[in-house]
Scaffold this motif. Structure first.
Motif, PDB file in Angstrom:
ATOM      1  N   HIS A 278       0.871  -1.363   0.499  1.00 39.74           N
ATOM      2  CA  HIS A 278      -0.078  -0.004   0.261  1.00 39.74           C
ATOM      3  C   HIS A 278       0.731   1.016   0.033  1.00 39.74           C
ATOM      4  N   PRO A 279       2.010   1.228   0.615  1.00 41.82           N
ATOM      5  CA  PRO A 279       2.829   2.483   0.599  1.00 41.82           C
ATOM      6  C   PRO A 279       3.356   2.935  -1.033  1.00 41.82           C
ATOM      7  N   LEU A 280       3.690   1.815  -1.710  1.00 38.62           N
ATOM      8  CA  LEU A 280       4.127   2.311  -3.376  1.00 38.62           C
ATOM      9  C   LEU A 280       2.771   2.406  -4.080  1.00 38.62           C
ATOM     10  N   PHE A 281       1.199   2.259  -3.954  1.00 36.21           N
ATOM     11  CA  PHE A 281       0.478   2.827  -4.906  1.00 36.21           C
ATOM     12  C   PHE A 281      -0.255   3.944  -4.135  1.00 36.21           C
ATOM     13  N   THR A 282      -0.283   4.432  -2.298  1.00 33.94           N
ATOM     14  CA  THR A 282      -0.726   5.460  -2.106  1.00 33.94           C
ATOM     15  C   THR A 282       0.559   6.868  -2.767  1.00 33.94           C
ATOM     16  N   PHE A 283       1.822   6.140  -2.647  1.00 33.98           N
ATOM     17  CA  PHE A 283       2.873   7.451  -2.931  1.00 33.98           C
ATOM     18  C   PHE A 283       2.814   7.318  -4.623  1.00 33.98           C
ATOM     19  N   SER A 284       2.169   6.869  -5.459  1.00 35.66           N
ATOM     20  CA  SER A 284       1.639   6.662  -6.584  1.00 35.66           C
ATOM     21  C   SER A 284       1.104   7.961  -6.878  1.00 35.66           C
ATOM     22  N   GLY A 285      -0.336   7.530  -6.017  1.00 36.36           N
ATOM     23  CA  GLY A 285      -1.509   8.654  -6.539  1.00 36.36           C
ATOM     24  C   GLY A 285      -2.288   8.301  -6.825  1.00 36.36           C
ATOM     25  N   PHE A 286      -1.851   8.243  -8.599  1.00 37.58           N
ATOM     26  CA  PHE A 286      -2.232   8.192  -9.928  1.00 37.58           C
ATOM     27  C   PHE A 286      -2.886   6.692  -9.885  1.00 37.58           C
ATOM     28  N   ALA A 287      -1.686   5.619  -9.289  1.00 39.48           N
ATOM     29  CA  ALA A 287      -2.131   4.411  -9.699  1.00 39.48           C
ATOM     30  C   ALA A 287      -3.257   4.360  -8.923  1.00 39.48           C
ATOM     31  N   LEU A 288      -3.622   4.840  -7.523  1.00 38.30           N
ATOM     32  CA  LEU A 288      -5.078   4.634  -7.102  1.00 38.30           C
ATOM     33  C   LEU A 288      -6.197   5.007  -7.497  1.00 38.30           C
ATOM     34  N   ASP A 289      -6.147   6.486  -8.672  1.00 44.33           N
ATOM     35  CA  ASP A 289      -7.242   6.206  -8.854  1.00 44.33           C
ATOM     36  C   ASP A 289      -7.741   5.545  -9.957  1.00 44.33           C
ATOM     37  N   VAL A 290      -6.500   5.335 -10.817  1.00 47.12           N
ATOM     38  CA  VAL A 290      -6.713   3.803 -12.011  1.00 47.12           C
ATOM     39  C   VAL A 290      -7.259   2.632 -11.219  1.00 47.12           C
ATOM     40  N   ILE A 291      -7.577   1.756 -10.195  1.00 55.31           N
ATOM     41  CA  ILE A 291      -7.798   1.270  -9.517  1.00 55.31           C
ATOM     42  C   ILE A 291      -8.801   0.786  -8.379  1.00 55.31           C
ATOM     43  N   ALA A 292      -9.208   2.912  -8.450  1.00 50.32           N
ATOM     44  CA  ALA A 292     -10.848   2.917  -8.198  1.00 50.32           C
ATOM     45  C   ALA A 292     -11.577   3.132  -9.458  1.00 50.32           C
ATOM     46  N   LEU A 293     -11.017   3.555 -10.585  1.00 53.05           N
ATOM     47  CA  LEU A 293     -12.512   3.203 -11.462  1.00 53.05           C
ATOM     48  C   LEU A 293     -12.359   1.935 -11.872  1.00 53.05           C
ATOM     49  N   VAL A 294     -11.645   1.029 -12.343  1.00 49.50           N
ATOM     50  CA  VAL A 294     -11.349  -0.515 -12.799  1.00 49.50           C
ATOM     51  C   VAL A 294     -12.644  -0.504 -11.979  1.00 49.50           C
ATOM     52  N   GLY A 295     -12.165  -1.082 -10.209  1.00 51.63           N
ATOM     53  CA  GLY A 295     -12.873  -2.008  -9.558  1.00 51.63           C
ATOM     54  C   GLY A 295     -14.272  -1.034  -9.931  1.00 51.63           C
ATOM     55  N   ALA A 296     -14.130  -0.088  -9.754  1.00 51.38           N
ATOM     56  CA  ALA A 296     -15.852   0.432  -9.775  1.00 51.38           C
ATOM     57  C   ALA A 296     -16.250  -0.171 -11.105  1.00 51.38           C
ATOM     58  N   GLY A 297     -15.526   0.309 -12.496  1.00 52.38           N
ATOM     59  CA  GLY A 297     -16.167   0.049 -13.355  1.00 52.38           C
ATOM     60  C   GLY A 297     -16.938  -1.504 -13.399  1.00 52.38           C
ATOM     61  N   THR A 298     -15.533  -1.930 -13.215  1.00 47.06           N
ATOM     62  CA  THR A 298     -15.514  -3.743 -13.003  1.00 47.06           C
ATOM     63  C   THR A 298     -16.775  -4.655 -12.518  1.00 47.06           C
ATOM     64  N   ALA A 299     -17.167  -3.515 -11.023  1.00 49.28           N
ATOM     65  CA  ALA A 299     -18.361  -3.777 -10.633  1.00 49.28           C
ATOM     66  C   ALA A 299     -19.608  -4.096 -10.999  1.00 49.28           C
ATOM     67  N   VAL A 300     -19.721  -2.553 -11.984  1.00 50.01           N
ATOM     68  CA  VAL A 300     -20.893  -2.427 -12.757  1.00 50.01           C
ATOM     69  C   VAL A 300     -21.418  -3.118 -13.725  1.00 50.01           C
ATOM     70  N   TYR A 301     -19.700  -3.328 -14.068  1.00 49.01           N
ATOM     71  CA  TYR A 301     -20.182  -4.251 -15.824  1.00 49.01           C
ATOM     72  C   TYR A 301     -19.931  -5.569 -15.536  1.00 49.01           C
ATOM     73  N   ALA A 302     -19.622  -6.303 -14.743  1.00 43.57           N
ATOM     74  CA  ALA A 302     -19.957  -7.901 -14.622  1.00 43.57           C
ATOM     75  C   ALA A 302     -21.340  -8.082 -13.671  1.00 43.57           C
ATOM     76  N   ALA A 303     -21.963  -7.261 -13.219  1.00 41.86           N
ATOM     77  CA  ALA A 303     -23.046  -6.887 -12.043  1.00 41.86           C
ATOM     78  C   ALA A 303     -24.094  -7.377 -13.564  1.00 41.86           C
ATOM     79  N   THR A 304     -24.430  -6.256 -15.064  1.00 40.17           N
ATOM     80  CA  THR A 304     -25.474  -5.960 -15.824  1.00 40.17           C
ATOM     81  C   THR A 304     -25.323  -7.656 -17.112  1.00 40.17           C
ATOM     82  N   MET A 305     -23.980  -9.030 -16.750  1.00 40.31           N
ATOM     83  CA  MET A 305     -23.877  -9.714 -17.598  1.00 40.31           C
ATOM     84  C   MET A 305     -24.202 -10.831 -16.751  1.00 40.31           C
TER      85      MET A 305
END
Length: 665
Positions: A278-305
């Motif tokens: 987690h220190p690596l991802f927190t230090f990056s910042g941008f990586a956390l934004d990517v992870i959050a959007l991919v996670g949320a997008g996957t949550a909805v995307y897979a639920a529709t299927m």
């Protein structure tokens, strides 16, 4: 003691793998398999108690030096002594993971005793299952990325073995290969990420990496590159966009395999890895934004299927992809403990749902199509009750485990400013409630839609299968209270327990805002349940025929799984095949043409050389010999050996000489 945790399943895997089919009876096989995981669970529980009673600091067990110290070049022209020890690390995060893996894994092993009772590959199945557990424990206990990678690859291998367990079935064999190859794509990114960390920091030790990153030893750009590559590896293991397509096909394996892969082991590996670093991802910042959007997008995307699947296990497979997305949403919001909290509660209710689905399939003699079910709540009441508990938990109904972990993630996403990701998470909550109760209503309510023969053989599963279900139902109902938030009178103990490993989440909401968000997510979930009831109970349980008629294009898109598999097959896989054919043609026409042309030229030059050698060089040599032979024949006539011939020649010569002299003078 924690170093013994992975040892017991390894012994069980070796014993059943090498001796089980030839030496052990079926009872012997199950005693070794279940007993080894049981001992591992006891060791995990004892280690957990020891951790609670101690200072809470991490403990490291170094077994031996794997790679001895040797100089390696680092970034900036530096050189460092690099070594790797085969070592295990035990802290609060490892404690949670080992308890989840061994606890839920033990229940799955017990359940498998009944589910796989008549399978010919009984010993082989339990050997693979033990090996899977061993690999996951190595992954979560590894003190460095090298040891973690052993477990990382180990669960990938075991997934191939277990998904393709019924390898004589073409679809199962293909699904196993698909899982293995898809994970190799993600693993390539993971290895590159580890390579960047090694090149910059000179170590793969997890504690050293976290310490050096926090000390500013990496530039933000390199930290982001390493974090994104590691996360790409996590999308393969944890089945997120874009590497999720292997997971629905993994349903070709036996149901206990689905439960083990989807609930407690492989799919949570990526979540664990991000939380561990987690220190690596927190230090990056941008990586956390990517992870959050991919996670949320996957949550909805897979639920529709999941909304349009009719195979009971495939509904749960897409549900797993969606729920892992929630975990990544929590991680991407900086609430690492919340992500791990949902990992734990998900292991309870998803393990329950998969095993309960297996109980339904067992009751219907192998039938998995929900269109051929219905009215089962009175026929298999125990399975119905535990299934309902799991459904309520995943739908986020207040008081059950999924409610606490899901709402903590959504609150963290809102507090961290991830508004778009939060909105997707709320939408996913409604879809989750709809598809899981669609499954409940199609399976257990309405008229019975089985054929006559199946209807006559419907039966409840034996206790060896239903008792693990009841235990998991209890955990699904009560397991969330360890993370009871302050708003509801709790102390958020789970987050505090993990704070030494994952840090404390700094984002906080006002109590009124938090209560409003909680009420919103609960309301959306209840609306989803009511929507499923309105469609599948009040409308007579018709399996979504009205959706086909009203939303034809959208339904075709979603039921076709957005045609991503086709895209991969035709564009990615097909592109690789076309590139392969092009490379083959280039090799045959150009490379082989050049080689063959060079060979033909060599043969022509050789023929010319042979002609010149035979006709010119040998001809000249032979000509000299011929001249010598002709001359010798003439000389032989002169050199007769008779004295009177020589005297005649001398006299003739003298006469000629005298004639010349007289003519001159």
């Amino acid at each position: 003691m924690f170093a013994l945790i992975p040892l017991f399943p390894l012994i069980g895997a070796l014993a059943n793998g090498l001796l089980g089919a030839r030496v052990f009876s079926r009872k012997g096989v199950q005693a070794v398999a279940v007993g080894s995981v049981g001992l591992s669970f006891l060791a995990s529980a004892a280690s957990f108690v020891k951790l609670l009673g101690g200072s809470g600091e991490a403990a490291v067990a170094r077994l031996f030096t794997w790679i001895p110290p040797s100089p390696v070049p680092l970034a900036g022209g530096r050189t460092a002594a690099f070594s790797v020890e085969l070592a295990f690390r035990y802290d609060s995060l490892a404690a949670v993971m080992t308890l989840v893996v061994t606890g839920v894994g033990l229940l799955i092993h017990v359940y498998s005793v009944g589910y796989m009772a008549h399978d010919r590959g009984y010993a082989r199945f339990f050997a693979y299952l033990n090996l899977f557990t061993f690999a996951m424990l190595v992954l979560v206990l590894g003190a460095n990325l090298a040891v973690l990678f052993i477990g990382w690859e180990g669960v990938g291998l075991c997934s191939y073995l277990l998904i393709g367990f019924w390898f004589t079935k073409e679809s199962a064999a293909s699904a196993g290969k698909k899982a293995f190859l898809t994970n190799r794509v993600g693993d390539f990114g993971f290895i590159l990420g580890v390579g960047i960390l090694l090149f910059v920091l000179g170590t793969v030790d997890l504690a050293d990496i976290n310490r050096l990153v926090e000390a500013g030893a990496m530039s933000p750009g390199l930290a982001t590159a390493a974090a994104l590559l590691l996360f790409f590896g996590a999308t393969g293991k944890s089945a997120q966009i874009p590497l999720y397509t292997w997971l629905p096909d993994a349903m070709e394996g036996p149901t206990p395999v689905s439960a083990l892969i989807h609930a407690a082991t492989m799919v949570t590996a990526g979540v664990y890895m991000v939380a561990r670093l987690h220190p690596l991802f927190t230090f990056s910042g941008f990586a956390l934004d990517v992870i959050a959007l991919v996670g949320a997008g996957t949550a909805v995307y897979a639920a529709t299927m999941a909304l349009v699947q009719f195979d009971i296990k495939r509904v749960l497979a897409y549900s797993t992809i969606s729920q892992i997305g929630y975990m990544f949403l929590g991680l991407g919001s900086g609430a690492y403990a919340a992500g791990v909290f949902h990992l734990m509660t998900h292991a309870f209710f998803k393990g329950l749902l998969f095993l309960a689905a297996g109980s339904v399939i067992h009751a219907l003699s192998g039938e998995q199509d929900m269109r051929k079910m219905g009215g089962l709540r009175s026929r298999i009441p125990t399975t119905y009750r535990v299934f309902l508990v799991g459904a309520l938990a995943i739908a986020g109904v207040p008081g059950l485990s999924g409610f606490f972990s899901k709402d903590e993630i959504l609150a963290a996403a809102f507090a961290s400013g991830q508004t778009a990701a939060w909105a997707l998470g709320v939408a996913g909550a409604g879809l989750t409630a709809f598809y899981i109760f669609r499954l409940i209503f199609m399976t257990f309510y309405g008229p019975e839609r089985m054929d006559v023969e199946t209807r006559g053989h419907v039966h409840e599963s034996p206790p060896v299968m239903t008792v693990p279900l009841q235990i998991l139902a209890g955990l699904s109902a009560l397991g969330g209270f360890v993370g009871l938030p302050h708003l509801l009178g709790g102390g958020a103990w789970f987050g505090k327990f993990l704070a030494s490993s994952t840090g404390l989440h700094e984002g906080h909401l006002a109590p009124g805002t938090e209560a409003l968000l909680m009420a919103l997510s609960v309301g959306v979930g209840l609306a989803g349940i009511y929507g499923a009831y309105a469609v599948y109970v009040r409308r007579g349980g018709a399996p979504a025929g009205w959706m086909k008629a009203k939303f034809r294009a959208a339904y075709r898109l979603v039921s076709g799984k957005y045609f991503v598999d086709e895209f991969y097959d035709r564009v990615v896989g097909g592109g690789v095949l076309k590139l392969g054919r092009l490379a083959t043609a280039f090799d045959l026409k150009v490379i082989d043409g050049l080689v063959n042309g060079a060979a033909a030229l060599s043969r022509t030059v050789s023929r010319l050389s042979m002609f010149f050698d035979a006709k010119v060089v040998d001809g000249a040599v032979d000509g000299v010999g011929t001249v010598h032979r002709a001359a010798s024949r003439l000389l032989r006539r002169v050199q007769t050996g008779y004295v009177y011939n020589y005297a005649l020649a001398i006299v003739s010569g003298l006469v000629i000489i005298l004639a010349l002299v007289v003519s001159v003078f």
